[in-house]
Design an enzyme around this catalytic site. Structure first.
Site, PDB file in Angstrom:
ATOM      1  N   SER A 158       1.137  -1.116   0.030  1.00 46.57           N
ATOM      2  CA  SER A 158      -0.029   0.046   0.014  1.00 46.57           C
ATOM      3  C   SER A 158       1.226   1.358  -0.289  1.00 46.57           C
ATOM      4  O   SER A 158       1.457   1.606  -0.715  1.00 46.57           O
ATOM      5  CB  SER A 158      -0.997   0.154   1.042  1.00 46.57           C
ATOM      6  OG  SER A 158      -1.952   1.421   0.945  1.00 46.57           O
ATOM      7  N   ARG A 228     -12.094   6.939   8.339  1.00 42.17           N
ATOM      8  CA  ARG A 228     -11.789   5.756   8.612  1.00 42.17           C
ATOM      9  C   ARG A 228     -12.738   4.429   8.143  1.00 42.17           C
ATOM     10  O   ARG A 228     -12.525   3.506   7.446  1.00 42.17           O
ATOM     11  CB  ARG A 228     -11.646   5.903   9.927  1.00 42.17           C
ATOM     12  CG  ARG A 228     -10.763   4.038  10.102  1.00 42.17           C
ATOM     13  CD  ARG A 228      -9.218   3.754   9.305  1.00 42.17           C
ATOM     14  NE  ARG A 228      -8.930   2.848   9.674  1.00 42.17           N
ATOM     15  CZ  ARG A 228      -7.741   2.227   9.463  1.00 42.17           C
ATOM     16  NH1 ARG A 228      -7.061   2.366   8.442  1.00 42.17           N
ATOM     17  NH2 ARG A 228      -7.157   1.225   9.899  1.00 42.17           N
ATOM     18  N   ASP A 326      -8.761  -6.713  -4.235  1.00 42.55           N
ATOM     19  CA  ASP A 326      -8.465  -5.063  -3.579  1.00 42.55           C
ATOM     20  C   ASP A 326      -9.461  -4.772  -4.600  1.00 42.55           C
ATOM     21  O   ASP A 326      -8.811  -4.363  -5.867  1.00 42.55           O
ATOM     22  CB  ASP A 326      -7.023  -5.365  -3.680  1.00 42.55           C
ATOM     23  CG  ASP A 326      -6.869  -3.643  -3.450  1.00 42.55           C
ATOM     24  OD1 ASP A 326      -7.281  -3.183  -3.161  1.00 42.55           O
ATOM     25  OD2 ASP A 326      -5.470  -3.643  -3.352  1.00 42.55           O
ATOM     26  N   HIS A 356      -8.351  -5.311   0.026  1.00 41.87           N
ATOM     27  CA  HIS A 356      -6.482  -4.030   0.448  1.00 41.87           C
ATOM     28  C   HIS A 356      -5.830  -5.102   1.275  1.00 41.87           C
ATOM     29  O   HIS A 356      -4.838  -5.395   0.971  1.00 41.87           O
ATOM     30  CB  HIS A 356      -7.111  -3.188   0.171  1.00 41.87           C
ATOM     31  CG  HIS A 356      -5.911  -2.280  -0.246  1.00 41.87           C
ATOM     32  ND1 HIS A 356      -5.419  -2.300  -1.213  1.00 41.87           N
ATOM     33  CD2 HIS A 356      -5.582  -1.122   1.906  1.00 41.87           C
ATOM     34  CE1 HIS A 356      -3.986  -1.403  -0.610  1.00 41.87           C
ATOM     35  NE2 HIS A 356      -4.391  -1.154   0.867  1.00 41.87           N
ATOM     36  N   ASP A 357      -7.159  -5.223   2.644  1.00 42.01           N
ATOM     37  CA  ASP A 357      -5.635  -5.599   3.575  1.00 42.01           C
ATOM     38  C   ASP A 357      -5.384  -6.920   3.582  1.00 42.01           C
ATOM     39  O   ASP A 357      -4.915  -7.591   4.493  1.00 42.01           O
ATOM     40  CB  ASP A 357      -7.022  -5.406   4.809  1.00 42.01           C
ATOM     41  CG  ASP A 357      -7.188  -4.289   5.243  1.00 42.01           C
ATOM     42  OD1 ASP A 357      -6.161  -3.191   5.121  1.00 42.01           O
ATOM     43  OD2 ASP A 357      -7.872  -4.079   6.693  1.00 42.01           O
TER      44      ASP A 357
HETATM   45  C1  LIG Z   1       1.236  -1.682   7.075  1.00 41.44           C
HETATM   46  C2  LIG Z   1       0.781  -1.153   8.245  1.00 41.44           C
HETATM   47  O1  LIG Z   1       0.584  -1.127   9.583  1.00 41.44           O
HETATM   48  S1  LIG Z   1      -1.756  -1.280   8.050  1.00 41.44           S
HETATM   49  C3  LIG Z   1      -2.077  -0.691   9.301  1.00 41.44           C
HETATM   50  C4  LIG Z   1      -2.734  -2.207  10.050  1.00 41.44           C
HETATM   51  N1  LIG Z   1      -3.822  -2.061  11.486  1.00 41.44           N
HETATM   52  C5  LIG Z   1      -5.200  -0.983  10.528  1.00 41.44           C
HETATM   53  O2  LIG Z   1      -4.880  -1.238   9.880  1.00 41.44           O
HETATM   54  C6  LIG Z   1      -5.182  -1.307  11.998  1.00 41.44           C
HETATM   55  C7  LIG Z   1      -7.093  -1.848  12.001  1.00 41.44           C
HETATM   56  N2  LIG Z   1      -6.769  -3.015  11.084  1.00 41.44           N
HETATM   57  C8  LIG Z   1      -7.626  -3.704  10.011  1.00 41.44           C
HETATM   58  O3  LIG Z   1      -7.534  -3.327   9.133  1.00 41.44           O
HETATM   59  C9  LIG Z   1      -7.427  -4.839   9.962  1.00 41.44           C
HETATM   60  O4  LIG Z   1      -7.944  -5.302  11.928  1.00 41.44           O
HETATM   61  C10 LIG Z   1      -6.823  -5.674   9.946  1.00 41.44           C
HETATM   62  C11 LIG Z   1      -6.021  -5.910   9.048  1.00 41.44           C
HETATM   63  C12 LIG Z   1      -5.107  -5.458  11.032  1.00 41.44           C
HETATM   64  C13 LIG Z   1      -7.195  -7.673  10.195  1.00 41.44           C
HETATM   65  O5  LIG Z   1      -7.682  -7.922  10.280  1.00 41.44           O
HETATM   66  P1  LIG Z   1      -9.062  -8.755  10.087  1.00 41.44           P
HETATM   67  O6  LIG Z   1      -8.316  -9.713  11.229  1.00 41.44           O
HETATM   68  O7  LIG Z   1      -9.598  -9.897   9.110  1.00 41.44           O
HETATM   69  O8  LIG Z   1      -9.911  -7.853  11.237  1.00 41.44           O
HETATM   70  P2  LIG Z   1     -11.765  -7.261  11.418  1.00 41.44           P
HETATM   71  O9  LIG Z   1     -12.321  -6.993   9.791  1.00 41.44           O
HETATM   72  O10 LIG Z   1     -12.069  -8.678  10.954  1.00 41.44           O
HETATM   73  O11 LIG Z   1     -12.061  -6.599  12.580  1.00 41.44           O
HETATM   74  C14 LIG Z   1     -12.089  -7.239  13.731  1.00 41.44           C
HETATM   75  C15 LIG Z   1     -11.675  -6.266  14.671  1.00 41.44           C
HETATM   76  O12 LIG Z   1     -13.653  -5.922  14.045  1.00 41.44           O
HETATM   77  C16 LIG Z   1     -14.191  -5.750  15.455  1.00 41.44           C
HETATM   78  N3  LIG Z   1     -15.795  -6.624  14.954  1.00 41.44           N
HETATM   79  C17 LIG Z   1     -15.861  -7.882  14.518  1.00 41.44           C
HETATM   80  N4  LIG Z   1     -17.178  -7.126  14.341  1.00 41.44           N
HETATM   81  C18 LIG Z   1     -17.748  -6.077  15.000  1.00 41.44           C
HETATM   82  C19 LIG Z   1     -19.109  -6.067  14.898  1.00 41.44           C
HETATM   83  N5  LIG Z   1     -19.956  -6.368  14.368  1.00 41.44           N
HETATM   84  N6  LIG Z   1     -19.372  -4.875  15.626  1.00 41.44           N
HETATM   85  C20 LIG Z   1     -17.800  -4.119  16.097  1.00 41.44           C
HETATM   86  N7  LIG Z   1     -17.111  -4.551  15.924  1.00 41.44           N
HETATM   87  C21 LIG Z   1     -17.157  -6.153  15.499  1.00 41.44           C
HETATM   88  C22 LIG Z   1     -14.052  -7.702  16.134  1.00 41.44           C
HETATM   89  O13 LIG Z   1     -14.507  -7.494  17.594  1.00 41.44           O
HETATM   90  C23 LIG Z   1     -12.248  -7.302  16.205  1.00 41.44           C
HETATM   91  O14 LIG Z   1     -11.918  -5.735  16.715  1.00 41.44           O
HETATM   92  P3  LIG Z   1     -10.210  -5.490  17.705  1.00 41.44           P
HETATM   93  O15 LIG Z   1      -9.299  -5.685  16.028  1.00 41.44           O
HETATM   94  O16 LIG Z   1     -10.462  -4.773  18.335  1.00 41.44           O
HETATM   95  O17 LIG Z   1     -10.249  -7.097  18.408  1.00 41.44           O
HETATM   96  N1  LIG Z   2      -5.329  -1.308   7.250  1.00 38.75           N
HETATM   97  C1  LIG Z   2      -4.373  -0.288   6.048  1.00 38.75           C
HETATM   98  C2  LIG Z   2      -4.946  -0.263   5.216  1.00 38.75           C
HETATM   99  C3  LIG Z   2      -4.171   1.339   3.944  1.00 38.75           C
HETATM  100  O1  LIG Z   2      -3.585   0.578   3.507  1.00 38.75           O
HETATM  101  C4  LIG Z   2      -4.120   0.772   7.206  1.00 38.75           C
HETATM  102  O2  LIG Z   2      -4.853   1.111   7.880  1.00 38.75           O
HETATM  103  O3  LIG Z   2      -2.850   1.305   7.048  1.00 38.75           O
END
Ligand SMILES: CC(=O)SCCNC(=O)CCNC(=O)[C@H](O)C(C)(C)COP(=O)(O)OP(=O)(O)OC[C@H]1O[C@@H](n2cnc3c(N)ncnc32)[C@H](O)[C@@H]1OP(=O)(O)O
Ligand SMILES: N[C@@H](CCO)C(=O)O
Length: 389
Positions: A158, A228, A326, A356-357
């Site tokens: 990304s 977001r 993606d 994308h994730d």
């Molecule tokens: C390269 C980089 O560094 S980019 C930065 C990476 N980190 C981020 O972007 C942080 C944001 N998070 C994300 O983008 C994603 O969680 C990822 C990509 C890190 C992981 O993806 P996944 O494991 O598939 O996470 P998913 O989409 O299932 O989200 C899970 C969360 O949603 C919550 N959730 C799921 N359903 C619901 C709902 N109906 N209501 C409320 N919350 C919910 C889960 O409880 C979980 O919460 P938590 O993360 O606080 O434990």
């Molecule tokens: N989850 C990633 C996606 C953007 O590449 C972020 O927040 O940076």
């Protein structure tokens, strides 16, 4: 060996401890000089004798240098490649020294809008526009300071992929191999459109205060949360979301109540509220605007005769990957990179519902890509030592 006077002593220890390196003034592509820049750095593993084993891993938009490790007081998110980087893992820190840098303009330790200006007040929206090239300039200055002539590899997805591409094209002689995931050669109309909507969500918040909200006690969290939500939808697969949430109500809530109070939510609304809440608790709104704007202007072909010429000119051996679902950086963009970069392996297509994730979730496919990147890096080392490259 690192002596007290060795520039490598500027690096934090090889256990992932967060460190800060002052790189001095950075002259941006626009000619603006950004004074007294500091970059936040983490590293894992030992630098070898000739400094030929250092790998730069580039994070995405809201990521940071915490590639590996748990949540703690300094790191609000767990390492984003915990399963991929470490002893015995595809990016093996028993062998390679992995370095990651919070991006120029970031809010996790590097100089950015939420840092103090030399005048003692926050930069805020006075922070000048930065480009992906400026981010790479700051990282090149860091490499110079550390005495690292060539990265064993530069790797990122990304926005981290955009930085990796700029490294490859601007400084091909300093990148032995590269891995580029889930990005394109330039921003598309679709990306600029959706990202601009995110920027406007932030800047329309009454608490934005022309970007001068730092220190006022009122921050544009509502706008950042809306941004977001829009962004997160673009990060996940359309079918995946429908399979997970469909049009089901969030348990215990009734989104079909007739009073339009919006008090009851669909499950997907609740999910996006959760994702928004997590981001606003850890990320600065002005930084989000700055970095999103940099992505809008990402274009490796700018002032280089266009995308085709820029990519054709780059000999760096590389691995390119994209995710089938993606919808932000669709696969056709990585197909273009793999077709036009002379050093590219055949495109790696990551079959995943996660959108994308996928570059953050599909360790089973991304792991071998990282291993292959290091194989290319080793081959290049051997060819150079034989005088073939
Ligand atoms: C390269 C980089 O560094 S980019 C930065 C990476 N980190 C981020 O972007 C942080 C944001 N998070 C994300 O983008 C994603 O969680 C990822 C990509 C890190 C992981 O993806 P996944 O494991 O598939 O996470 P998913 O989409 O299932 O989200 C899970 C969360 O949603 C919550 N959730 C799921 N359903 C619901 C709902 N109906 N209501 C409320 N919350 C919910 C889960 O409880 C979980 O919460 P938590 O993360 O606080 O434990
Ligand atoms: N989850 C990633 C996606 C953007 O590449 C972020 O927040 O940076």
């Amino acid at each position: 060996m690192v002596s007290a006077s060795d520039p490598l002593a500027l690096l934090p220890p090889g256990d992932g401890t967060l460190g800060h390196v002052a790189i001095g003034d950075v002259t941006l592509v626009t000619g603006v000089v950004l004074p007294a820049v500091t970059l936040a750095v983490q590293r894992w593993g030992r630098v070898n004798e000739d400094r030929s084993n250092v790998v730069l891993v580039e994070h995405a938009l809201t990521g940071d240098s915490h590639v590996v490790g748990p949540v703690d007081s300094l790191h609000p998110t767990p390492g984003w490649w915990n399963g991929l980087v470490g002893p015995g893992l595809p990016l093996d820190t028993d062998r390679y020294c992995v370095v990651s840098v919070n991006v120029l303009g970031g809010c996790r330790g590097s100089t950015g809008p939420s840092s103090l200006h030399p005048d003692g007040h926050y930069w805020g929206a006075r922070f000048p526009a930065v480009s992906v090239r400026d981010m790479v300039t700051s990282e090149r200055m860091l490499a110079d300071l550390l005495g690292i002539e060539r990265w064993a590899a530069v790797i990122g997805g990304s926005m981290g992929g955009a930085r990796t591409l700029e490294w490859m094209i601007t400084h091909p002689e300093r990148v032995r191999a590269a891995c580029v995931l889930a990005v394109g050669a330039r921003a598309s109309a679709d990306q600029i459109g959706i990202q601009t909507a995110q920027i406007m969500a932030v800047t329309s918040d009454p608490h934005w205060q022309q970007g001068g909200y730092h220190g006022t006690g009122r921050t544009p969290v509502t706008g950042l949360g809306i941004a977001r939500r829009i962004a997160h939808l673009s990060y996940r697969g359309e079918v995946e979301l429908d399979e997970r949430f469909a049009n089901r109500p969030q348990p215990g809530e009734d989104p079909r109540a007739e009073d339009l109070s919006m008090s009851g939510r669909f499950a997907v609304q609740s999910y996006l509220d959760h994702q928004a809440g997590k981001l606003v608790s850890r990320f600065d709104a002005c930084t989000y605007v700055l970095l999103t704007d940099a992505l809008n202007r990402h274009d490796v072909g700018l002032d280089r005769g266009g995308v085709e010429e820029a990519l054709h000119s780059c000999p760096v051996p590389c691995v390119i990957g994209g995710v089938t679902t993606d919808r932000l950086y669709p696969l056709r963009q990585q197909e273009e990179l793999a077709a036009l970069l002379p050093g590219a392996d055949p495109l790696v297509v990551i079959e995943s519902p996660a959108g994308h994730d996928g570059f953050l979730t599909e360790d089973d496919v991304v792991g071998p890509m990282l291993a292959r990147t290091m194989e290319l890096s080793e081959q290049d080392t051997i060819e150079r030592s034989r005088g073939l490259a």
